[in-house]
Motif scaffolding. Structure first.
Motif, PDB file in Angstrom:
ATOM      1  N   ASN A   1       0.736  -1.249  -0.101  1.00  9.20           N
ATOM      2  CA  ASN A   1       0.268  -0.053  -0.125  1.00  9.20           C
ATOM      3  C   ASN A   1       0.833   1.307   0.050  1.00  9.20           C
ATOM      4  OD1 ASN A   1       0.800  -0.351   2.537  1.00  9.20           O
ATOM      5  ND2 ASN A   1      -1.061   0.452   3.693  1.00  9.20           N
ATOM      6  N   TRP A   2       2.168   1.131   0.034  1.00  5.13           N
ATOM      7  CA  TRP A   2       2.960   2.430  -0.279  1.00  5.13           C
ATOM      8  C   TRP A   2       2.692   3.181  -1.574  1.00  5.13           C
ATOM      9  CZ3 TRP A   2       6.250   4.029   3.416  1.00  5.13           C
ATOM     10  CH2 TRP A   2       7.079   5.089   3.187  1.00  5.13           C
ATOM     11  N   VAL A   3       2.604   4.511  -1.233  1.00  9.58           N
ATOM     12  CA  VAL A   3       2.349   5.467  -2.290  1.00  9.58           C
ATOM     13  C   VAL A   3       3.353   6.231  -2.553  1.00  9.58           C
ATOM     14  CG1 VAL A   3       0.774   7.406  -3.109  1.00  9.58           C
ATOM     15  CG2 VAL A   3      -0.040   5.497  -1.754  1.00  9.58           C
ATOM     16  N   THR A   4       3.832   6.399  -3.828  1.00 11.14           N
ATOM     17  CA  THR A   4       5.280   7.312  -4.089  1.00 11.14           C
ATOM     18  C   THR A   4       4.648   8.683  -4.158  1.00 11.14           C
ATOM     19  OG1 THR A   4       4.754   6.958  -6.471  1.00 11.14           O
ATOM     20  CG2 THR A   4       6.451   5.476  -5.211  1.00 11.14           C
ATOM     21  N   PHE A   5       5.436   9.666  -3.946  1.00 15.14           N
ATOM     22  CA  PHE A   5       4.705  11.056  -4.028  1.00 15.14           C
ATOM     23  C   PHE A   5       5.919  12.040  -4.594  1.00 15.14           C
ATOM     24  CE2 PHE A   5       6.283   9.851   0.027  1.00 15.14           C
ATOM     25  CZ  PHE A   5       7.304  10.836   0.475  1.00 15.14           C
ATOM     26  N   ASN A   6       5.639  12.884  -4.978  1.00 10.76           N
ATOM     27  CA  ASN A   6       6.740  14.201  -5.228  1.00 10.76           C
ATOM     28  C   ASN A   6       6.510  15.153  -4.099  1.00 10.76           C
ATOM     29  OD1 ASN A   6       7.575  13.080  -7.851  1.00 10.76           O
ATOM     30  ND2 ASN A   6       5.398  13.798  -8.656  1.00 10.76           N
ATOM     31  N   LEU A   7       7.761  15.588  -3.779  1.00  7.24           N
ATOM     32  CA  LEU A   7       7.893  16.772  -2.963  1.00  7.24           C
ATOM     33  C   LEU A   7       7.462  18.020  -3.494  1.00  7.24           C
ATOM     34  CD1 LEU A   7      11.270  15.998  -1.205  1.00  7.24           C
ATOM     35  CD2 LEU A   7       8.912  15.553  -0.212  1.00  7.24           C
ATOM     36  N   PRO A   8       6.926  18.995  -2.746  1.00  5.19           N
ATOM     37  CA  PRO A   8       6.740  20.304  -3.448  1.00  5.19           C
ATOM     38  C   PRO A   8       7.742  21.294  -3.668  1.00  5.19           C
ATOM     39  CG  PRO A   8       5.682  20.156  -1.127  1.00  5.19           C
ATOM     40  CD  PRO A   8       6.346  19.011  -1.362  1.00  5.19           C
ATOM     41  N   GLU A   9       7.711  21.729  -4.802  1.00  6.66           N
ATOM     42  CA  GLU A   9       8.754  22.558  -5.476  1.00  6.66           C
ATOM     43  C   GLU A   9       9.315  23.672  -4.272  1.00  6.66           C
ATOM     44  OE1 GLU A   9       9.542  25.834  -8.826  1.00  6.66           O
ATOM     45  OE2 GLU A   9       8.428  24.263  -9.391  1.00  6.66           O
ATOM     46  N   ILE A  10       8.418  24.124  -3.404  1.00  9.99           N
ATOM     47  CA  ILE A  10       8.875  24.903  -2.661  1.00  9.99           C
ATOM     48  C   ILE A  10       9.986  24.429  -1.535  1.00  9.99           C
ATOM     49  CG2 ILE A  10       7.323  24.509  -0.690  1.00  9.99           C
ATOM     50  CD1 ILE A  10       6.898  27.648  -0.763  1.00  9.99           C
ATOM     51  N   PHE A  11      10.256  23.146  -1.248  1.00 11.27           N
ATOM     52  CA  PHE A  11      11.288  22.595  -0.491  1.00 11.27           C
ATOM     53  C   PHE A  11      12.551  23.134  -1.302  1.00 11.27           C
ATOM     54  CE2 PHE A  11       9.195  18.929   1.939  1.00 11.27           C
ATOM     55  CZ  PHE A  11       8.157  19.827   2.575  1.00 11.27           C
ATOM     56  N   TRP A  12      12.691  22.951  -2.620  1.00  8.03           N
ATOM     57  CA  TRP A  12      13.962  23.559  -2.928  1.00  8.03           C
ATOM     58  C   TRP A  12      14.274  24.843  -2.619  1.00  8.03           C
ATOM     59  CZ3 TRP A  12      17.153  19.982  -4.810  1.00  8.03           C
ATOM     60  CH2 TRP A  12      16.733  19.113  -5.297  1.00  8.03           C
ATOM     61  N   TYR A  13      13.301  25.736  -2.508  1.00 10.05           N
ATOM     62  CA  TYR A  13      13.598  27.166  -1.981  1.00 10.05           C
ATOM     63  C   TYR A  13      13.952  27.375  -0.453  1.00 10.05           C
ATOM     64  CZ  TYR A  13      11.305  28.482  -6.304  1.00 10.05           C
ATOM     65  OH  TYR A  13      11.150  28.668  -7.738  1.00 10.05           O
ATOM     66  N   SER A  14      13.205  26.192   0.415  1.00 11.72           N
ATOM     67  CA  SER A  14      13.673  26.234   1.876  1.00 11.72           C
ATOM     68  C   SER A  14      15.267  25.635   1.850  1.00 11.72           C
ATOM     69  CB  SER A  14      12.666  25.305   2.456  1.00 11.72           C
ATOM     70  OG  SER A  14      12.686  24.101   2.046  1.00 11.72           O
ATOM     71  N   THR A  15      15.374  24.792   0.927  1.00 16.48           N
ATOM     72  CA  THR A  15      16.784  24.399   0.933  1.00 16.48           C
ATOM     73  C   THR A  15      17.872  25.323   0.495  1.00 16.48           C
ATOM     74  OG1 THR A  15      16.085  22.143  -0.052  1.00 16.48           O
ATOM     75  CG2 THR A  15      18.420  22.628  -0.142  1.00 16.48           C
ATOM     76  N   ALA A  16      17.436  26.178  -0.506  1.00 17.44           N
ATOM     77  CA  ALA A  16      18.536  27.349  -0.571  1.00 17.44           C
ATOM     78  C   ALA A  16      18.445  28.258   0.654  1.00 17.44           C
ATOM     79  CB  ALA A  16      17.927  28.286  -1.795  1.00 17.44           C
ATOM     80  N   ALA A  17      17.200  28.392   1.218  1.00 17.40           N
ATOM     81  CA  ALA A  17      17.450  29.418   2.584  1.00 17.40           C
ATOM     82  C   ALA A  17      18.316  28.705   3.672  1.00 17.40           C
ATOM     83  CB  ALA A  17      15.933  29.491   2.935  1.00 17.40           C
ATOM     84  N   ILE A  18      18.307  27.471   3.922  1.00 15.75           N
ATOM     85  CA  ILE A  18      19.066  26.914   4.737  1.00 15.75           C
ATOM     86  C   ILE A  18      20.494  27.081   4.199  1.00 15.75           C
ATOM     87  CG2 ILE A  18      18.883  24.527   4.624  1.00 15.75           C
ATOM     88  CD1 ILE A  18      18.246  24.345   7.574  1.00 15.75           C
ATOM     89  N   VAL A  19      20.764  26.640   3.204  1.00 12.95           N
ATOM     90  CA  VAL A  19      22.200  26.692   2.792  1.00 12.95           C
ATOM     91  C   VAL A  19      22.827  27.942   2.905  1.00 12.95           C
ATOM     92  CG1 VAL A  19      23.544  26.522   0.870  1.00 12.95           C
ATOM     93  CG2 VAL A  19      22.102  24.447   1.390  1.00 12.95           C
ATOM     94  N   PHE A  20      22.040  29.166   2.612  1.00 16.39           N
ATOM     95  CA  PHE A  20      22.391  30.341   2.728  1.00 16.39           C
ATOM     96  C   PHE A  20      22.423  31.003   4.096  1.00 16.39           C
ATOM     97  CE2 PHE A  20      20.953  31.286  -1.634  1.00 16.39           C
ATOM     98  CZ  PHE A  20      22.198  31.365  -2.195  1.00 16.39           C
ATOM     99  N   SER A  21      21.688  30.280   4.973  1.00 17.39           N
ATOM    100  CA  SER A  21      21.974  30.626   6.319  1.00 17.39           C
ATOM    101  C   SER A  21      23.293  30.038   6.994  1.00 17.39           C
ATOM    102  CB  SER A  21      20.795  30.037   7.232  1.00 17.39           C
ATOM    103  OG  SER A  21      20.702  28.735   7.479  1.00 17.39           O
ATOM    104  N   SER A  22      23.426  28.805   6.499  1.00 17.19           N
ATOM    105  CA  SER A  22      24.748  28.343   7.030  1.00 17.19           C
ATOM    106  C   SER A  22      26.199  29.143   6.357  1.00 17.19           C
ATOM    107  CB  SER A  22      24.947  26.728   6.306  1.00 17.19           C
ATOM    108  OG  SER A  22      25.496  26.049   7.330  1.00 17.19           O
ATOM    109  N   ILE A  23      25.800  29.405   5.257  1.00 19.49           N
ATOM    110  CA  ILE A  23      26.763  30.424   4.891  1.00 19.49           C
ATOM    111  C   ILE A  23      26.981  31.846   5.616  1.00 19.49           C
ATOM    112  CG2 ILE A  23      27.834  31.852   2.871  1.00 19.49           C
ATOM    113  CD1 ILE A  23      26.732  29.572   0.881  1.00 19.49           C
TER     114      ILE A  23
END
Length: 188
Positions: free
Chosen positions: A45-67
């Motif tokens: 019963n496992w369902v595959t899914f796509n992550l929302p595109e906005i997760f890429w923007y959140s990734t950029a935010a956390i990477v820049f915060s680390s910098i």
């Protein structure tokens, strides 16, 4: 007569030791989550899914915060307090932006019917990413303490240990998010 040189053993600061013990337990927890995810995804019963595109923007935010935090750490070492303060503020704002973008992403998932009760695959997503968000919130609280200390006119202590501890933790949650994102994209 020979001279014996007694070297001092270099000891790790207690706060750093505690941090590393905590990070080790967090690593084990997420290793358990991702291992369980791999095992459970083989269910019928496992369902595959796509992550929302906005997760890429959140990734950029956390990477820049680390910098920006890395730059703040360097500025603190050089006692460039004006620069340090502005970089701590930038890091804090980027951390908050990360959380806001994650909330928007989960709202998109919820609107599309991907809720905790819909399927076990969605439950895993919410638990794994939600636990990461909880750790990021802990980092934001630590950044707020750094912020308060940076702008406190009465404190003139240039102790690098708190800055190093917060920086290490923040970089850890940054790398943890990148690992989780890659994991969730690769193992669907």
């Amino acid at each position: 007569m020979s001279t014996v040189v007694m070297g001092k053993k270099k000891r790790i600061h207690p706060h750093k030791f505690t941090l590393w013990v905590g990070l080790s337990s967090i690593i084990m927890m997420f290793a358990g989550f991702t291992s369980a995810y791999i095992i459970k995804r083989n269910q019928a019963n496992w369902v595959t899914f796509n992550l929302p595109e906005i997760f890429w923007y959140s990734t950029a935010a956390i990477v820049f915060s680390s910098i920006t935090l890395w730059m703040a750490h360097a500025a603190f070492k050089n006692r460039e307090m004006v620069k340090y303060r502005s970089l701590v503020v930038s890091t804090l704002l980027l951390g908050v932006l990360f959380i806001v973008l994650q909330v928007i992403g989960f709202r998109q998932l919820y609107i599309n019917g991907m809720t905790l009760k819909t399927n076990v695959s969605f439950s895993f997503l919410y638990v794994i990413v939600g636990m990461h968000a909880a750790h990021v919130l802990g980092g934001i609280i630590a950044l707020m303490v750094m912020f308060a200390k940076a702008f406190n006119k009465r404190i003139r202590n240039y102790d690098i240990i708190p800055v190093e501890v917060v920086s290490t933790y923040w970089h850890f949650v940054d790398f943890l998010w990148i690992y989780l994102l890659v994991f969730l994209l690769a193992i669907r």
